[in-house]
Design a protein around this motif. Structure first.
Motif, mmCIF file in Angstrom:
data_model
loop_
_atom_site.group_PDB
_atom_site.id
_atom_site.type_symbol
_atom_site.label_atom_id
_atom_site.label_comp_id
_atom_site.label_asym_id
_atom_site.label_seq_id
_atom_site.Cartn_x
_atom_site.Cartn_y
_atom_site.Cartn_z
ATOM 1 N N LEU A 352 0.846 -1.193 0.000
ATOM 2 C CA LEU A 352 0.000 0.000 0.000
ATOM 3 C C LEU A 352 0.886 1.248 0.000
ATOM 4 C CD1 LEU A 352 -2.858 1.212 0.177
ATOM 5 C CD2 LEU A 352 -2.666 1.066 2.674
ATOM 6 N N ALA A 353 1.993 1.202 0.750
ATOM 7 C CA ALA A 353 2.929 2.333 0.758
ATOM 8 C C ALA A 353 3.531 2.539 -0.621
ATOM 9 C CB ALA A 353 4.023 2.099 1.795
ATOM 10 N N LEU A 354 3.844 1.456 -1.332
ATOM 11 C CA LEU A 354 4.364 1.593 -2.692
ATOM 12 C C LEU A 354 3.301 2.150 -3.626
ATOM 13 C CD1 LEU A 354 6.518 -1.623 -3.314
ATOM 14 C CD2 LEU A 354 7.298 0.746 -3.098
ATOM 15 N N ALA A 355 2.063 1.684 -3.472
ATOM 16 C CA ALA A 355 0.989 2.217 -4.315
ATOM 17 C C ALA A 355 0.838 3.723 -4.108
ATOM 18 C CB ALA A 355 -0.332 1.499 -4.001
ATOM 19 N N ASP A 356 0.923 4.148 -2.854
ATOM 20 C CA ASP A 356 0.842 5.573 -2.533
ATOM 21 C C ASP A 356 1.984 6.337 -3.214
ATOM 22 O OD1 ASP A 356 -0.385 7.562 -0.228
ATOM 23 O OD2 ASP A 356 1.753 7.919 -0.572
ATOM 24 N N LEU A 357 3.190 5.771 -3.141
ATOM 25 C CA LEU A 357 4.357 6.410 -3.758
ATOM 26 C C LEU A 357 4.204 6.486 -5.271
ATOM 27 C CD1 LEU A 357 7.321 7.477 -3.440
ATOM 28 C CD2 LEU A 357 8.049 5.096 -3.794
ATOM 29 N N TRP A 358 3.782 5.392 -5.887
ATOM 30 C CA TRP A 358 3.654 5.370 -7.345
ATOM 31 C C TRP A 358 2.565 6.320 -7.829
ATOM 32 C CZ3 TRP A 358 4.047 -0.599 -7.005
ATOM 33 C CH2 TRP A 358 5.395 -0.983 -7.044
ATOM 34 N N ARG A 359 1.470 6.423 -7.079
ATOM 35 C CA ARG A 359 0.430 7.364 -7.498
ATOM 36 C C ARG A 359 0.976 8.789 -7.482
ATOM 37 N NH1 ARG A 359 -4.168 9.506 -8.362
ATOM 38 N NH2 ARG A 359 -5.644 7.865 -8.773
ATOM 39 N N ARG A 360 1.724 9.144 -6.470
ATOM 40 C CA ARG A 360 2.300 10.486 -6.397
ATOM 41 C C ARG A 360 3.306 10.718 -7.520
ATOM 42 N NH1 ARG A 360 1.446 12.809 -1.190
ATOM 43 N NH2 ARG A 360 0.408 11.344 0.222
ATOM 44 N N ALA A 361 4.059 9.647 -7.872
ATOM 45 C CA ALA A 361 5.080 9.786 -8.914
ATOM 46 C C ALA A 361 4.469 10.131 -10.262
ATOM 47 C CB ALA A 361 5.885 8.491 -9.026
ATOM 48 N N VAL A 362 3.232 9.691 -10.508
ATOM 49 C CA VAL A 362 2.588 9.941 -11.798
ATOM 50 C C VAL A 362 2.313 11.427 -12.010
ATOM 51 C CG1 VAL A 362 0.481 9.529 -13.126
ATOM 52 C CG2 VAL A 362 1.603 7.641 -11.963
ATOM 53 N N THR A 363 2.020 12.137 -10.933
ATOM 54 C CA THR A 363 1.613 13.539 -11.075
ATOM 55 C C THR A 363 2.625 14.542 -10.528
ATOM 56 O OG1 THR A 363 0.383 13.354 -8.993
ATOM 57 C CG2 THR A 363 -0.844 12.958 -11.023
ATOM 58 N N ALA A 364 3.671 14.066 -9.839
ATOM 59 C CA ALA A 364 4.647 14.985 -9.261
ATOM 60 C C ALA A 364 5.512 15.613 -10.344
ATOM 61 C CB ALA A 364 5.529 14.250 -8.251
ATOM 62 N N GLU A 365 5.892 16.867 -10.118
ATOM 63 C CA GLU A 365 6.770 17.551 -11.057
ATOM 64 C C GLU A 365 8.221 17.167 -10.787
ATOM 65 O OE1 GLU A 365 6.209 21.721 -11.202
ATOM 66 O OE2 GLU A 365 4.034 21.596 -11.506
ATOM 67 N N GLY A 366 9.007 17.130 -11.869
ATOM 68 C CA GLY A 366 10.425 16.843 -11.726
ATOM 69 C C GLY A 366 10.762 15.368 -11.621
ATOM 70 N N VAL A 367 9.764 14.493 -11.795
ATOM 71 C CA VAL A 367 10.008 13.053 -11.745
ATOM 72 C C VAL A 367 10.443 12.578 -13.127
ATOM 73 C CG1 VAL A 367 8.902 10.795 -11.447
ATOM 74 C CG2 VAL A 367 8.389 12.664 -9.868
ATOM 75 N N PRO A 368 11.489 11.771 -13.235
ATOM 76 C CA PRO A 368 11.928 11.272 -14.543
ATOM 77 C C PRO A 368 10.784 10.594 -15.301
ATOM 78 C CG PRO A 368 13.542 10.723 -12.860
ATOM 79 C CD PRO A 368 12.356 11.287 -12.133
ATOM 80 N N THR A 369 10.738 10.840 -16.599
ATOM 81 C CA THR A 369 9.645 10.322 -17.428
ATOM 82 C C THR A 369 9.541 8.801 -17.352
ATOM 83 O OG1 THR A 369 9.928 12.184 -18.942
ATOM 84 C CG2 THR A 369 8.713 10.273 -19.763
ATOM 85 N N ALA A 370 10.692 8.132 -17.359
ATOM 86 C CA ALA A 370 10.672 6.661 -17.336
ATOM 87 C C ALA A 370 10.013 6.148 -16.063
ATOM 88 C CB ALA A 370 12.098 6.119 -17.462
ATOM 89 N N TRP A 371 10.327 6.769 -14.919
ATOM 90 C CA TRP A 371 9.722 6.314 -13.670
ATOM 91 C C TRP A 371 8.245 6.675 -13.621
ATOM 92 C CZ3 TRP A 371 9.551 8.416 -8.120
ATOM 93 C CH2 TRP A 371 9.198 7.388 -7.230
ATOM 94 N N ARG A 372 7.893 7.835 -14.165
ATOM 95 C CA ARG A 372 6.480 8.241 -14.188
ATOM 96 C C ARG A 372 5.644 7.204 -14.934
ATOM 97 N NH1 ARG A 372 4.529 13.380 -13.740
ATOM 98 N NH2 ARG A 372 6.601 14.248 -14.165
ATOM 99 N N SER A 373 6.159 6.751 -16.083
ATOM 100 C CA SER A 373 5.428 5.771 -16.882
ATOM 101 C C SER A 373 5.350 4.424 -16.168
ATOM 102 C CB SER A 373 6.114 5.612 -18.243
ATOM 103 O OG SER A 373 5.498 4.594 -18.995
ATOM 104 N N ALA A 374 6.492 3.973 -15.632
ATOM 105 C CA ALA A 374 6.513 2.687 -14.927
ATOM 106 C C ALA A 374 5.633 2.730 -13.689
ATOM 107 C CB ALA A 374 7.949 2.326 -14.553
ATOM 108 N N ALA A 375 5.622 3.874 -12.994
ATOM 109 C CA ALA A 375 4.840 3.993 -11.766
ATOM 110 C C ALA A 375 3.354 3.813 -12.037
ATOM 111 C CB ALA A 375 5.102 5.349 -11.113
ATOM 112 N N GLY A 376 2.874 4.376 -13.148
ATOM 113 C CA GLY A 376 1.459 4.222 -13.476
ATOM 114 C C GLY A 376 1.074 2.770 -13.697
ATOM 115 N N GLN A 377 1.930 2.042 -14.404
ATOM 116 C CA GLN A 377 1.646 0.630 -14.657
ATOM 117 C C GLN A 377 1.723 -0.185 -13.367
ATOM 118 O OE1 GLN A 377 4.479 -0.482 -17.664
ATOM 119 N NE2 GLN A 377 3.673 0.952 -19.174
#
Length: 425
Positions: A352-377
Motif C-alpha cells: 500500500l505504501a508503494l501504491a501511494d508512492l507510485w500514485r504520487r510519482a505519476v503527477t509529481a513535477e520533476g520526476v523522470p519520465t521513465a519512472w512516471r510511466s513505470a509507476a502508473g503501470q
C-alpha cells in the motif's frame, strides 16, 4: 509487552501511511521499551540459570552490565541510541532463543561490545580489557577493529581512545577520537580499523560490518547473505542513496523526511539472482537489508517498502494486530507461495505504501519520465493486489480489535488512491 491501547487517531494515521513525525516518535518509544524488556529478560535468564553459564562468560556479562548502568546514569541518550540500534535487536532475539551451552555463552559476550561502545561515545576516562573473538572488536554503529590478539585493553581519555592488544603497554596504531560529544560521535583512523560509514543527509549508516547485521535464518523463505565488506563500493551506495532521497523529495517530501529519520542502517546483502533483494528483520526495525539497486528509483522503492515493514513490526509489539499463528494460509498477488495472516498484513501494508508512492510519482513535477510511466503501470497492478489482500484480512478472524480497525483505515486509504483515474504527464 503490556501497553495501554493506542489512541484511535494515532492508529488511523499510521494505517493511512501518514509520515507525520509524531507517529515515528511513538514507534521509537515503543521500540525502546521493547529493547529494555528484552534486555531485562536476558539478565533474568542469566541470573536464574547462572550455574549453566561458563564462569568466564558470566563474569564478563556482569561486568558489561555494570558498565552499561554506569554510562546510562551519565549519558542516557547515548545508551538509548546504542540499545535501539537495529542490530542490537537481532542480537537480543538470537541470544534469547539460543539454548544453554557454548553458543549462548558466546552470544553473551556481545554485551561487552554494546557497553564499550556506549562508554566510548559518552567520553571520559575508561581502562578495561575485553575479549576479541577471532581478533575482532565490534563497536555497533561505529566500526570494527581487527587485532592480532584474543583480547585487547582499551584506554580512553576525554576524547582519545587507544587499543593495546593482549593488554600490552604498547598501543596499536588505530585510534578513535570523540569528535561530537553532544551526540557521541566517534571517528577512527589507523591500520585494522574500519568505520561504519554514514549515508548523506540522514541518520542512516551503511553497515557492512556488524556481526549481527544478517543473523542466521534471516529472510524467512528467502536466503539472505551479508555482502563481503571488501565488496562494498561506498561511493556507489552513497550516490544511490542520495539519488533516492532526491527522487523521494520531489515525489513526496514527507515520506523523504520519514525515510531519513526512520532508516538507521542499510545493510548490503548478496543479490538473489538477476533482481536486487530487499528484506527487513522483525527483530531489527529500522534496518533495510538490500543489494545495491541499479539506480535511485529502485532504492527509493526499497526504502519505502521496507520502512513500512519496520513500522508495522514495531506497532504490532505495541498493540498486537493479530493473534498467534495458525495453520491457515492465503494467496496474495505479489507472492507465489501462500502466506499466513501476518504475512498478508505485512505485505498489504508495505505494498500500500508503494501504491501511494507510485500514485504520487505519476503527477509529481520533476520526476523522470521513465519512472512516471513505470509507476502508473505498477500502481494499477499493485492497487488491485492490495485490494484482494484487504478482503482476505477483513474476512479473517485472526485479527485483534486493533488489527481490524487498522485494516479498515488501510482500506479507506486504498480506496482514496483509486478514487480518480491516473493521468500521466
Amino acid at each position: 509487552m503490556n501497553t495501554a491501547p493506542l489512541p484511535a487517531p494515532v492508529l488511523a494515521r499510521l494505517a493511512r501511511l501518514s509520515p507525520a513525525p509524531e507517529g515515528l516518535t511513538l514507534l521509537r518509544s515503543a521500540l525502546h521499551a521493547r529493547r529494555l524488556l528484552l534486555l531485562k529478560a536476558l539478565l533474568v535468564r542469566v541470573h536464574r540459570h547462572r550455574a549453566s553459564v561458563e564462569p568466564g562468560a558470566l563474569g564478563r556479562f556482569e561486568r558489561a552490565w555494570e558498565l552499561l548502568e554506569r554510562v546510562e546514569r551519565r549519558h542516557p541518550t547515548v545508551v538509548r541510541d546504542v540499545l535501539d540500534y537495529p542490530t542490537t535487536g537481532a542480537w537480543l532475539a538470537g541470544a534469547l532463543a539460543e539454548p544453554a551451552g557454548p553458543a549462548f555463552d558466546g552470544l553473551l559476550g556481545h554485551l561487552d561490545n554494546l557497553a564499550v561502545t556506549a562508554a566510548l561515545r559518552g567520553g571520559g576516562p575508561l581502562d578495561l580489557t575485553v575479549e576479541t573473538p577471532d581478533g575482532l572488536l565490534s563497536l555497533p554503529g561505529v566500526g570494527r577493529l581487527r587485532v592480532a590478539a584474543d583480547r585487547v585493553r582499551i584506554s580512553a581519555g576525554e576524547r582519545t581512545v587507544r587499543f593495546h592488544p593482549d593488554g600490552t603497554r604498547h598501543a596499536a596504531p588505530a585510534v578513535l577520537t570523540l569528535t561530537g560529544r553532544r551526540h557521541g560521535v566517534l571517528t577512527g583512523r589507523g591500520p585494522g580499523w574500519r568505520a561504519v560509514r554514514p549515508l548523506p543527509r540522514s541518520a542512516a549508516r551503511l553497515d557492512d560490518l556488524d556481526p549481527y547485521r544478517v543473523p542466521s535464518g534471516a529472510g524467512g523463505g528467502t536466503v539472505v547473505i551479508a555482502a563481503d565488506p571488501a565488496d562494498t563500493d561506498h561511493a556507489a551506495w552513497s550516490a544511490t542513496w542520495r539519488a533516492a532521497q532526491d527522487l523521494l523529495g520531489r515525489t513526496d517530501p514527507g515520506r523523504a523526511a520519514e525515510v531519513a529519520r526512520g532508516v538507521r542502517a542499510v545493510v548490503p546483502v548478496v543479490p538473489c539472482g538477476p533482481r536486487h533483494l530487499g528484506a527487513t528483520l522483525s527483530a531489527a526495525p529500522g534496518a533495510v537489508l538490500t543489494s545495491l539497486p541499479a539506480e535511485g528509483q529502485g532504492m527509493a522503492e526499497t526504502l519505502v517498502h521496507e520502512l513500512h515493514h519496520s513500522k508495522l513490526a514495531t506497532l504490532h509489539e505495541l498493540a498486537p494486530l493479530y493473534g498467534p499463528g495458525r495453520d491457515a494460509v492465503h494467496r496474495v498477488g505479489w507472492r507465489s507461495d501462500p502466506r499466513p495472516i501476518a504475512g498478508v498484513l505485512h505485505g498489504a501494508y508495505a505494498h500500500l505504501a508503494l501504491a501511494d508512492l507510485w500514485r504520487r510519482a505519476v503527477t509529481a513535477e520533476g520526476v523522470p519520465t521513465a519512472w512516471r510511466s513505470a509507476a502508473g503501470q505498477q500502481f494499477d497492478d499493485i492497487h488491485d493486489q492490495v485490494g484482494g489482500a484487504l478482503r482476505i484480512l477483513l474476512e479473517s478472524d485472526e485479527l485483534t480489535v486493533s488489527g481490524r480497525q487498522f485494516v479498515l483505515h488501510m482500506k479507506l486509504h486504498h480506496a482514496s488512491l483509486g478514487a480518480t483515474p491516473l493521468v500521466a504527464g
